[in-house]
Every structure is written in C-alpha cells, then in structure tokens.
Design an enzyme around this catalytic site. Structure first.
Site, PDB file in Angstrom:
ATOM      1  N   GLY A 120       0.838  -1.216   0.000  1.00  0.00           N
ATOM      2  CA  GLY A 120       0.000   0.000   0.000  1.00  0.00           C
ATOM      3  C   GLY A 120       0.859   1.248   0.000  1.00  0.00           C
ATOM      4  O   GLY A 120       0.548   2.246   0.659  1.00  0.00           O
ATOM      5  N   ALA A 121       1.963   1.204  -0.774  1.00  0.00           N
ATOM      6  CA  ALA A 121       2.999   2.246  -0.692  1.00  0.00           C
ATOM      7  C   ALA A 121       2.712   3.476  -1.543  1.00  0.00           C
ATOM      8  O   ALA A 121       3.450   4.456  -1.488  1.00  0.00           O
ATOM      9  CB  ALA A 121       4.356   1.646  -1.097  1.00  0.00           C
TER      10      ALA A 121
ATOM     11  N   ASP B 231      -1.646  -7.302  -6.005  1.00  0.00           N
ATOM     12  CA  ASP B 231      -2.839  -7.300  -5.163  1.00  0.00           C
ATOM     13  C   ASP B 231      -2.506  -8.179  -3.963  1.00  0.00           C
ATOM     14  O   ASP B 231      -2.188  -9.369  -4.138  1.00  0.00           O
ATOM     15  CB  ASP B 231      -4.015  -7.873  -5.975  1.00  0.00           C
ATOM     16  CG  ASP B 231      -5.298  -7.951  -5.170  1.00  0.00           C
ATOM     17  OD1 ASP B 231      -5.230  -7.888  -3.919  1.00  0.00           O
ATOM     18  OD2 ASP B 231      -6.362  -8.091  -5.795  1.00  0.00           O
ATOM     19  N   VAL B 232      -2.579  -7.632  -2.765  1.00  0.00           N
ATOM     20  CA  VAL B 232      -2.124  -8.391  -1.582  1.00  0.00           C
ATOM     21  C   VAL B 232      -2.973  -9.633  -1.313  1.00  0.00           C
ATOM     22  O   VAL B 232      -2.590 -10.476  -0.507  1.00  0.00           O
ATOM     23  CB  VAL B 232      -2.067  -7.513  -0.303  1.00  0.00           C
ATOM     24  CG1 VAL B 232      -1.058  -6.381  -0.453  1.00  0.00           C
ATOM     25  CG2 VAL B 232      -3.440  -6.988   0.089  1.00  0.00           C
TER      26      VAL B 232
ATOM     27  N   ASN C 102       0.917  -2.855   5.276  1.00  0.00           N
ATOM     28  CA  ASN C 102       0.179  -1.605   5.466  1.00  0.00           C
ATOM     29  C   ASN C 102      -1.083  -1.496   4.620  1.00  0.00           C
ATOM     30  O   ASN C 102      -2.010  -0.783   4.995  1.00  0.00           O
ATOM     31  CB  ASN C 102       1.142  -0.443   5.159  1.00  0.00           C
ATOM     32  CG  ASN C 102       0.413   0.877   4.947  1.00  0.00           C
ATOM     33  OD1 ASN C 102       0.015   1.530   5.901  1.00  0.00           O
ATOM     34  ND2 ASN C 102       0.208   1.251   3.680  1.00  0.00           N
TER      35      ASN C 102
ATOM     36  N   SER D 177      -5.118  -1.004  13.801  1.00  0.00           N
ATOM     37  CA  SER D 177      -5.895   0.234  13.988  1.00  0.00           C
ATOM     38  C   SER D 177      -6.469   0.224  15.396  1.00  0.00           C
ATOM     39  O   SER D 177      -6.759  -0.861  15.941  1.00  0.00           O
ATOM     40  CB  SER D 177      -7.048   0.299  12.982  1.00  0.00           C
ATOM     41  OG  SER D 177      -7.968   1.313  13.351  1.00  0.00           O
TER      42      SER D 177
ATOM     43  N   TYR E  78     -14.119  -3.842   9.437  1.00  0.00           N
ATOM     44  CA  TYR E  78     -12.779  -3.260   9.603  1.00  0.00           C
ATOM     45  C   TYR E  78     -12.198  -3.595  10.981  1.00  0.00           C
ATOM     46  O   TYR E  78     -11.039  -4.033  11.090  1.00  0.00           O
ATOM     47  CB  TYR E  78     -12.888  -1.746   9.404  1.00  0.00           C
ATOM     48  CG  TYR E  78     -11.583  -1.003   9.429  1.00  0.00           C
ATOM     49  CD1 TYR E  78     -10.704  -1.037   8.336  1.00  0.00           C
ATOM     50  CD2 TYR E  78     -11.212  -0.232  10.541  1.00  0.00           C
ATOM     51  CE1 TYR E  78      -9.511  -0.335   8.360  1.00  0.00           C
ATOM     52  CE2 TYR E  78     -10.029   0.478  10.562  1.00  0.00           C
ATOM     53  CZ  TYR E  78      -9.175   0.434   9.470  1.00  0.00           C
ATOM     54  OH  TYR E  78      -7.992   1.135   9.497  1.00  0.00           O
TER      55      TYR E  78
ATOM     56  N   ALA F 134     -13.017  -6.043  12.968  1.00  0.00           N
ATOM     57  CA  ALA F 134     -12.739  -7.487  13.041  1.00  0.00           C
ATOM     58  C   ALA F 134     -11.433  -7.802  12.305  1.00  0.00           C
ATOM     59  O   ALA F 134     -10.610  -8.594  12.781  1.00  0.00           O
ATOM     60  CB  ALA F 134     -13.892  -8.284  12.436  1.00  0.00           C
TER      61      ALA F 134
ATOM     62  N   LYS G 254      -8.862  -5.819  11.844  1.00  0.00           N
ATOM     63  CA  LYS G 254      -7.697  -5.279  12.565  1.00  0.00           C
ATOM     64  C   LYS G 254      -7.458  -6.028  13.882  1.00  0.00           C
ATOM     65  O   LYS G 254      -6.304  -6.207  14.293  1.00  0.00           O
ATOM     66  CB  LYS G 254      -7.870  -3.778  12.800  1.00  0.00           C
ATOM     67  CG  LYS G 254      -7.903  -2.949  11.501  1.00  0.00           C
ATOM     68  CD  LYS G 254      -6.617  -3.111  10.689  1.00  0.00           C
ATOM     69  CE  LYS G 254      -6.554  -2.143   9.510  1.00  0.00           C
ATOM     70  NZ  LYS G 254      -5.296  -2.268   8.762  1.00  0.00           N
TER      71      LYS G 254
ATOM     72  N   ILE H 136      -5.501   9.376  11.461  1.00  0.00           N
ATOM     73  CA  ILE H 136      -4.347   9.990  10.798  1.00  0.00           C
ATOM     74  C   ILE H 136      -4.855  10.676   9.522  1.00  0.00           C
ATOM     75  O   ILE H 136      -5.740  10.130   8.839  1.00  0.00           O
ATOM     76  CB  ILE H 136      -3.290   8.928  10.420  1.00  0.00           C
ATOM     77  CG1 ILE H 136      -2.985   7.966  11.604  1.00  0.00           C
ATOM     78  CG2 ILE H 136      -2.012   9.586   9.906  1.00  0.00           C
ATOM     79  CD1 ILE H 136      -2.324   8.557  12.814  1.00  0.00           C
TER      80      ILE H 136
END
Ligand code: NAP
Length: 256
Positions: free
Chosen positions: A22-23, A72-73, A99, A151, A164, A166, A168, A197
């Site tokens: 995700g850079a 794609d991760v 990330n 998160s 989300y 769940a 994290k 952030i």
C-alpha cells in the site's frame, strides 16, 4: 557516548531490504520514504504500478533506492512471486511492513457480504499472505522485522466498522501468534495501531465528523502519516531488537 549507543540511536538501515504494501499514498508512502531515508532499499507494493511512480520518484530523487512492484495483496501466487523477486534483487528481505488496507463502512444490519469479504481479504488475508512469504527468507537470514499496521478500531471497536475492526483485531491476533512462532529465529513481529491519521481514508469522513473526532483526541489533532512512519522506523531499528508481539498505539492518546 559510546559508538555502540550512537549507532543504535542513528537508526541506520543501510544494507537492509524492506517491502512496504500500500505504498502509493498515505501511510505507506510516508513509511517507504522514511525507511529509504534511513538507508533501506525499499520494494514499494501497490495494486497498480503507475500509482507508485510518485513514491518511488520521491525516494530516488532523495538519493534512495526503491523498486515499484504491482501486486494485489490478496493474490497468493503473486505475493510469493514478489517476495522471491525482492530476495533475488537484493539478496534477502529483512523488513516487511503490511500496510495495505481499506474500509467499507456500514452498520451491521446493512453490511453486505461483499463489504465484509473485501475488507477481511485485503486487511487480514493480505497480511497473512505476505507474512508467510517473507518468513521464509527471514528465517534463512536469521534476521527479520515484520510490522503490521492495525488500527485502534481493532482495539476499541467503532460503530459502522464491524468488518474493519474485526480485520484489525485479527491482525493483532496474527501478530501475537507469529511473534511467538518466529522469535527463535531472531524475527520480531509487532503491530502499530494508528488512531485517526490525516490521509485519504480519513478525509472521506468529511470535515464535520473530523471536528468531532479532534475533540476526542487528548492531543487535539489528527496524526500525520509521519507520526506512524516514525513508529515503524523505530520497530525496524536495532534499538527495538528486544520488542516483539507489541501493539504500539499511535493515536494522540485516544485509547488512554
Ligand atoms: P490509503 O491512503 O487509502 O492508502 C492505502 C493504499 O493501499 C492505497 O494506495 C491503495 O490503493 C492500496 N491498496 C488497497 N487495496 C490494495 C490491494 N488489494 N493490494 C495492494 N494495495 C492495495 O490508506 P491509509 O490511510 O494510508 O491507510 C494505510 C493503513 O493504515 C491501512 O491498513 C489502514 O487500515 C491503516 N490505518 C489508517 C488510519 C488512518 O487514520 N488513515 C488509521 C488506522 C489504521 P488504491 O488507492 O488504488 O486502492
């Protein structure tokens, strides 16, 4: 001050290779630039290669080393291919930062299967796939740092984010388990749990909601991507060599 202490404080990552998912923007961009500034060679991963041009260009313009790689991760075969390519290119892999992540918010009664699956696949399965792939060369080199971006939503919960939070919370469990599995090979595995952030992910919430959020944060501001990148840099450094299985909150005091 002895030279040994000086060298640990200097956070010199020269000679190490890092991979950041995700850079292209947001936290991943700041993390990639920061690791590169500390001397690491950085493989910058994102879903499409064109989106990485800015991050990679900024690293190279500053004299650093970076390679863009599309992945794609959630694509298991491609994840293995990318890790192999990095090991071939730079002779090993010492630092992995998982990330890449997305949100697809909805209240539980309205949450669609596709929203649940997309978030769990990218945020949690993607972290598993890259950790599994990177563990091999790290074990071989008897050295490694895996840093997973979780998160505060995975710690506190957050209405509208069942999928989300769940994912994290899953990242935190994954981090703790693999920290125990890999500790004997000198590989540390830690999570960073950011609060709010300032990135595209949070600007999507709108200014009215962000004003309310600022009131809940003891330090009175949203975090900057650099605040998270600094925590990742620390966990990547020799100064953090005795820290593993930690969840480091970077949240301006939100979860205190
Ligand atoms: P962002 O600005 O949306 O950036 C995320 C990056 O990941 C984007 O470049 C995105 O590409 C990429 N990506 C999405 N799906 C991918 C996939 N399947 N494979 C590879 N790359 C993919 O998000 P961010 O705010 O920097 O967040 C980064 C991480 O921090 C996430 O894990 C997020 O959950 C976590 N986090 C953020 C905050 C915050 O306040 N910002 C707080 C807590 C945790 P596209 O844009 O092309 O989709």
């Amino acid at each position: 001050m002895t030279d040994d202490i000086k060298s640990r404080i200097a956070t010199d990552l020269t000679g190490r290779s890092a991979l950041v998912t995700g850079a292209a923007k947001g936290l991943g961009r700041a993390i990639s630039l920061t690791l590169a500034a500390a001397g690491a060679k950085v493989a910058c991963i994102d879903i499409n290669e064109e989106s990485l041009a800015e991050t990679v260009g900024a690293i190279r313009a500053a004299g650093g080393t970076a390679e863009p790689m599309a992945c794609d991760v959630t694509n298991s075969a491609r994840v293995d291919e990318v890790v192999d390519a990095v090991v071939k290119l730079w002779g090993g892999l010492q630092i992995l930062v998982n990330n890449a992540g997305i949100t697809r918010d909805n209240m539980i009664l309205r949450m669609k299967d596709e929203q649940w699956d997309a978030v769990l696949n990218i945020n949690l399965k993607g972290t598993f796939l890259f950790s599994r792939a990177a563990a091999k060369p790290m074990m071989k080199g008897r050295q490694g740092r895996i840093i997973n971006i979780a998160s505060v939503s995975g710690l506190m919960g957050n209405p509208g984010q069942a999928n989300y939070s769940a994912s994290k919370a899953g990242v935190i469990g994954l981090t703790r388990t693999i920290s125990r599995e890999l500790a004997g090979r000198n590989i540390t595995v830690n999570a960073v749990a950011p609060g709010f952030i300032a990135t595209d992910m949070t600007s999507a919430l709108g200014e009215e909601i962000l004003q309310e959020i600022r009131k809940e944060i003891p330090l009175g501001r949203l975090g900057d991507p650099q605040d998270v990148a600094d925590a990742v840099l620390y966990l990547s450094s020799d100064a953090a060599s005795f820290i593993t299985g930690l969840v480091l909150t970077v949240d301006g005091g939100l979860t205190v």
